[in-house]
Design a protein around this motif. Structure first.
Motif, PDB file in Angstrom:
ATOM      1  N   LEU A 224       0.907  -1.040   0.225  1.00  0.00           N
ATOM      2  CA  LEU A 224      -0.016  -0.077   0.003  1.00  0.00           C
ATOM      3  C   LEU A 224       0.875   1.332  -0.054  1.00  0.00           C
ATOM      4  N   GLU A 225       0.500   2.204  -0.811  1.00  0.00           N
ATOM      5  CA  GLU A 225       1.136   3.593  -0.859  1.00  0.00           C
ATOM      6  C   GLU A 225       0.816   4.173   0.134  1.00  0.00           C
ATOM      7  N   PRO A 226       1.360   5.532   0.357  1.00  0.00           N
ATOM      8  CA  PRO A 226       1.110   6.607   1.207  1.00  0.00           C
ATOM      9  C   PRO A 226      -0.444   6.944   0.966  1.00  0.00           C
ATOM     10  N   SER A 227      -0.995   7.153  -0.112  1.00  0.00           N
ATOM     11  CA  SER A 227      -2.249   7.488  -0.518  1.00  0.00           C
ATOM     12  C   SER A 227      -3.378   6.560   0.188  1.00  0.00           C
ATOM     13  N   ALA A 228      -2.764   5.278   0.648  1.00  0.00           N
ATOM     14  CA  ALA A 228      -3.714   4.300   1.186  1.00  0.00           C
ATOM     15  C   ALA A 228      -3.752   4.371   2.577  1.00  0.00           C
ATOM     16  N   HIS A 229      -3.089   5.106   3.135  1.00  0.00           N
ATOM     17  CA  HIS A 229      -3.174   5.077   4.631  1.00  0.00           C
ATOM     18  C   HIS A 229      -3.875   6.179   5.272  1.00  0.00           C
ATOM     19  N   THR A 230      -5.271   5.605   4.822  1.00  0.00           N
ATOM     20  CA  THR A 230      -6.415   6.664   5.320  1.00  0.00           C
ATOM     21  C   THR A 230      -6.645   5.914   6.729  1.00  0.00           C
ATOM     22  N   PRO A 231      -7.475   6.890   7.680  1.00  0.00           N
ATOM     23  CA  PRO A 231      -8.007   6.110   8.964  1.00  0.00           C
ATOM     24  C   PRO A 231      -8.698   4.650   8.872  1.00  0.00           C
ATOM     25  N   GLU A 232      -9.511   4.591   7.751  1.00  0.00           N
ATOM     26  CA  GLU A 232     -10.291   3.260   7.571  1.00  0.00           C
ATOM     27  C   GLU A 232      -9.125   2.392   7.300  1.00  0.00           C
ATOM     28  N   THR A 233      -8.360   2.470   6.446  1.00  0.00           N
ATOM     29  CA  THR A 233      -7.225   1.653   6.074  1.00  0.00           C
ATOM     30  C   THR A 233      -6.462   1.054   7.019  1.00  0.00           C
ATOM     31  N   LEU A 234      -5.995   2.012   7.779  1.00  0.00           N
ATOM     32  CA  LEU A 234      -5.017   1.966   8.776  1.00  0.00           C
ATOM     33  C   LEU A 234      -5.666   0.900   9.712  1.00  0.00           C
ATOM     34  N   THR A 235      -6.791   1.169  10.245  1.00  0.00           N
ATOM     35  CA  THR A 235      -7.536   0.235  11.185  1.00  0.00           C
ATOM     36  C   THR A 235      -7.757  -1.060  10.679  1.00  0.00           C
ATOM     37  N   LEU A 236      -7.802  -1.233   9.385  1.00  0.00           N
ATOM     38  CA  LEU A 236      -7.889  -2.585   8.913  1.00  0.00           C
ATOM     39  C   LEU A 236      -6.847  -3.126   8.810  1.00  0.00           C
ATOM     40  N   LEU A 237      -5.485  -2.436   8.643  1.00  0.00           N
ATOM     41  CA  LEU A 237      -4.131  -3.139   8.925  1.00  0.00           C
ATOM     42  C   LEU A 237      -4.091  -3.422  10.249  1.00  0.00           C
ATOM     43  N   GLY A 238      -4.569  -2.967  11.231  1.00  0.00           N
ATOM     44  CA  GLY A 238      -4.394  -2.861  12.707  1.00  0.00           C
ATOM     45  C   GLY A 238      -5.132  -4.378  12.907  1.00  0.00           C
ATOM     46  N   GLU A 239      -6.184  -4.431  12.531  1.00  0.00           N
ATOM     47  CA  GLU A 239      -6.954  -5.694  12.630  1.00  0.00           C
ATOM     48  C   GLU A 239      -6.068  -6.909  12.055  1.00  0.00           C
ATOM     49  N   LEU A 240      -5.788  -6.524  10.884  1.00  0.00           N
ATOM     50  CA  LEU A 240      -4.782  -7.790  10.432  1.00  0.00           C
ATOM     51  C   LEU A 240      -3.517  -8.161  11.135  1.00  0.00           C
ATOM     52  N   ALA A 241      -2.819  -6.935  11.563  1.00  0.00           N
ATOM     53  CA  ALA A 241      -1.646  -7.183  12.488  1.00  0.00           C
ATOM     54  C   ALA A 241      -2.085  -8.062  13.560  1.00  0.00           C
ATOM     55  N   LEU A 242      -3.266  -7.486  14.324  1.00  0.00           N
ATOM     56  CA  LEU A 242      -3.563  -8.336  15.543  1.00  0.00           C
ATOM     57  C   LEU A 242      -3.782  -9.991  15.173  1.00  0.00           C
ATOM     58  N   ALA A 243      -4.409 -10.146  13.718  1.00  0.00           N
ATOM     59  CA  ALA A 243      -4.716 -11.637  13.585  1.00  0.00           C
ATOM     60  C   ALA A 243      -3.389 -12.275  13.274  1.00  0.00           C
ATOM     61  N   ALA A 244      -2.491 -11.474  12.773  1.00  0.00           N
ATOM     62  CA  ALA A 244      -1.063 -11.978  12.475  1.00  0.00           C
ATOM     63  C   ALA A 244       0.077 -12.033  13.535  1.00  0.00           C
ATOM     64  N   TYR A 245      -0.581 -11.737  14.797  1.00  0.00           N
ATOM     65  CA  TYR A 245       0.339 -12.010  16.128  1.00  0.00           C
ATOM     66  C   TYR A 245       1.433 -11.065  16.028  1.00  0.00           C
ATOM     67  N   ASP A 246       1.116  -9.439  15.702  1.00  0.00           N
ATOM     68  CA  ASP A 246       2.092  -8.777  15.842  1.00  0.00           C
ATOM     69  C   ASP A 246       1.508  -7.312  16.456  1.00  0.00           C
ATOM     70  N   ALA A 247       1.378  -7.338  17.698  1.00  0.00           N
ATOM     71  CA  ALA A 247       0.748  -6.405  18.708  1.00  0.00           C
ATOM     72  C   ALA A 247       1.589  -5.074  18.363  1.00  0.00           C
ATOM     73  N   GLN A 248       2.819  -4.995  18.044  1.00  0.00           N
ATOM     74  CA  GLN A 248       3.492  -3.693  17.963  1.00  0.00           C
ATOM     75  C   GLN A 248       2.994  -3.016  16.716  1.00  0.00           C
ATOM     76  N   ARG A 249       2.768  -3.614  15.622  1.00  0.00           N
ATOM     77  CA  ARG A 249       2.420  -3.110  14.453  1.00  0.00           C
ATOM     78  C   ARG A 249       1.016  -2.759  14.441  1.00  0.00           C
ATOM     79  N   ALA A 250       0.135  -3.463  15.239  1.00  0.00           N
ATOM     80  CA  ALA A 250      -1.176  -3.153  15.488  1.00  0.00           C
ATOM     81  C   ALA A 250      -1.281  -1.882  16.047  1.00  0.00           C
ATOM     82  N   GLN A 251      -0.474  -1.871  17.094  1.00  0.00           N
ATOM     83  CA  GLN A 251      -0.555  -0.431  18.034  1.00  0.00           C
ATOM     84  C   GLN A 251      -0.270   0.569  17.107  1.00  0.00           C
ATOM     85  N   GLU A 252       0.868   0.589  16.036  1.00  0.00           N
ATOM     86  CA  GLU A 252       1.012   1.730  15.385  1.00  0.00           C
ATOM     87  C   GLU A 252       0.109   2.083  14.448  1.00  0.00           C
ATOM     88  N   TYR A 253      -0.258   1.167  13.914  1.00  0.00           N
ATOM     89  CA  TYR A 253      -1.209   1.373  12.795  1.00  0.00           C
ATOM     90  C   TYR A 253      -2.620   2.338  13.701  1.00  0.00           C
TER      91      TYR A 253
END
Length: 617
Positions: A224-253
């Motif tokens: 995903l490019e910088p233009s994709a980093h909207t609040p909605e997409t960031l939250t989706l990536l955060g959910e995905l990071a939780l499912a992927a067992y990476d809490a630090q990345r989830a927190q950052e998103y």
């Protein structure tokens, strides 16, 4: 033993993500099995298109006689010599529905070459690429998919035109109701980003149907490019990071999303869960309470879930009862209280609450499945089988039939058990692969590993190079005592997927469990943890390899952390054994007793108890 549960639970991944993206992904694969046959025109004999036409006819004939492999391969041949996008699309869909990955890759690659900006083509190309662990190819397709979403969002009619919501009220002028994509009347500038985020949510759900969350996160976060980093997409990536067992990345998103809107409920949810995984209870609860302050009902349910995740069961129970008195939907409160009781091992309360849900008309097929499970745990196999039987044609039919089959195999009713699965397969050919895997595991678990391996060998004939079949084969080989063959199988898979954390962990754990090449095993496990740092199975593997190396002290701490994250009975068995070896026998007994209350049917835990407490009942 290397248990099959060490592969990621895809259903769990989807549950996590679909909390943020309801029903996502269905539209991208809708109608795959029902797509009408391609009908190319009649080209001159001997031309490439003539060959494609002949292969298409052969493919459809193969489909009619139920030969999925031949159909996939004929369609793939047709696709490689055709410039007809509908035909190539059909070839990709057939191969994916048939789980024939080489054919699916050939067809999807051709589709991508013919129509590089095709939304569905990029989605399915990414799905097949990830299943084969071609991460760079998947990223290319995901990036193009996002660009197509951006183009489609910009091209959408403006507010007040052609069904667009009014920018001042957020309402659809035609109906006078609020637009579901514009909560509270979002700005016109925000709506395209929301539409694009929904598209990415659909793609994410599709990819999770085909691959595990760490692989999906690796591909999507790098695409995903910088233009994709909207609040909605960031939250989706955060959910995905939780499912992927990476809490630090989830927190950052989540923190990036909250910079746009500090009251974003979805981002607060991700952040609270990330704090739970980090073990920061105070921050997790403070974040959940912040969400509750903004939305007393939704935030209250989230607070109860956070409390339950922190093992503060009584407080979670109290919060749910408080929500009831505050006017929250009673059925939802009761459902959550029943699940809380079941998860904590209080089967008496769980049964009562599930029964109340049924009697009030709020129960579902899943409610009945829980009640059947409770009956089985209570030591009443006849009653459980009868309860499962009532669900044989329900929305949870496969789970009910598999669990009933396991109980029947326990009673040596082999023919009846296998007929349950075979009958379902006859009526649901789309689930053939999943049923074959389930049958092979059941047989192996009941002393028929060779029969299970034969089933998997036959499945590989129909679904060549399929990673799920190859992985289960390695699991059953180890289970049957063929450790070196299992290791060889995992090493072969790793040679083709060298960065796959699931395989790295599986091989590392297998070596550690058999006290083989411990330094190499630890290196493999640490590589897996670099990708999925909070995965409880991989943390368990690291603790287990340290225990096997004689370092009980560090093993205890790692295994305790793994159990806190996963509450898996096998991890508890390992943790208790490390405690026992370090002289903490009373604590070991406590750990085993608590885990047995949660999961009284765990074979690894029972085996450990039999070794250390042979007189225990």
């Amino acid at each position: 033993m290397m248990p099959a549960v060490r592969m990621f639970n895809r259903a769990r991944n989807l549950t996590l993500i679909l909390g943020a993206v309801a029903m996502a992904g269905a539209s991208l694969l809708a109608g795959c099995a029902a797509v009408r046959p391609a009908r190319p025109s009649s080209p001159p004999a001997g031309s490439p298109m003539s060959d494609a036409s002949a292969q298409t006819v052969m493919a459809e004939v193969a489909l009619k006689r139920g030969d999925c492999r031949a159909a996939s391969e004929s369609y793939a041949k047709a696709a490689t010599s055709s410039a007809d996008v509908p035909l190539v699309r059909r070839a990709t869909q057939v191969a994916m529905a048939c789980e024939h990955l080489p054919a699916a890759w050939a067809a999807a690659t051709r589709w991508h070459a013919l129509a590089p900006q095709d939304r569905e083509g990029n989605a399915l190309y990414a799905a097949v690429a990830l299943k084969l662990y071609h991460t760079a190819d998947a990223r290319t397709a995901i990036r193009e998919f996002w660009r197509s979403e951006e183009r489609a969002s910009v091209a959408t009619p403006p507010a007040g035109k052609a069904g667009g919501p009014d920018p001042a009220t957020g309402q659809d002028p035609a109906t006078g109701t609020a637009s579901p994509s514009v909560p509270g009347g979002a700005s016109a500038a925000a709506r395209p980003a929301q539409r694009a985020a929904r598209g990415m949510g659909e793609l994410m759900a599709l990819l999770l149907e085909e691959s595990d969350a760490p692989a999906v996160l690796m591909a999507m976060s790098g695409a995903l490019e910088p233009s994709a980093h909207t609040p909605e997409t960031l939250t989706l990536l955060g959910e995905l990071a939780l499912a992927a067992y990476d809490a630090q990345r989830a927190q950052e998103y989540a923190e990036q999303a909250l910079q746009h809107d500090p009251r974003d409920a979805a981002a607060l949810r991700v952040l609270a869960r990330a704090y739970v995984v980090h073990g920061d209870a105070s921050q997790a609860l403070a974040t959940a309470r912040k969400a509750k302050a903004d939305d007393s009902t939704r935030g209250g349910f989230e607070l109860a879930e956070v409390l339950a995740s922190l093992d503060r069961i009584e407080e979670a129970h109290h919060e749910l009862e408080h929500l009831r008195t505050a006017g929250a939907p009673a059925a939802e409160v009761d459902r959550r209280l029943a699940l809380l009781a079941f998860a904590s091992g209080d089967l008496k309360e769980a049964r009562q609450r599930f029964m109340e849900l049924l009697s009030s008309g709020q129960g579902t097929d899943t409610t009945q499945l829980y009640l059947a499970d409770i009956t089985a745990r209570d030591g009443d196999p006849e009653g459980a089988i009868a309860a499962y039987r009532r669900l044989y044609d329900s929305s949870v039919a496969l789970s009910a039939r598999s669990r009933a089959a396991s109980l029947l195999l326990d009673r040596n009713a082999r023919s009846e058990a296998l007929t349950l699965l075979d009958d379902y397969a006859a009526d649901h050919p789309e689930d053939e692969l999943e049923l074959t895997l389930a049958k092979a595991r059941l047989l192996a678990d009941h002393g028929e590993a060779d029969t299970g391996l034969a089933l998997l060998a036959s499945a590989l004939e129909r679904h060549p190079q399929h990673p799920s079949i190859e992985y289960d084969r390695a699991v059953i080989l180890e289970q049957a005592g063929h450790v070196h063959e299992s290791v060889q199988a995992l090493e072969q898979m790793l040679s083709e997927r060298p960065d796959d954390p699931t395989l790295l962990n599986a091989l590392g754990y297998t070596l550690a469990d058999h006290t083989l090449e411990l330094p190499h095993a630890e290196g493999l496990i640490r590589r897996a943890l670099a990708v999925m740092p909070d995965n409880p199975a991989a943390l368990d593997s690291l603790g287990w390899v340290r225990f096997r190396a004689g370092d009980s002290k560090s093993a205890v701490a790692m295994l305790q952390h793994a159990y806190t994250l996963g509450h898996d009975a096998e991890i508890a068995a390992h943790w208790g054994e490390a405690l026992w070896a370090s002289g903490q026998r009373a604590e070991a007994r406590r750990v085993w007793a608590a885990a047995l209350a949660r999961d009284p049917d765990s074979k690894p835990l029972k085996a450990t108890l039999k070794r250390f407490l042979p007189d225990a009942k």
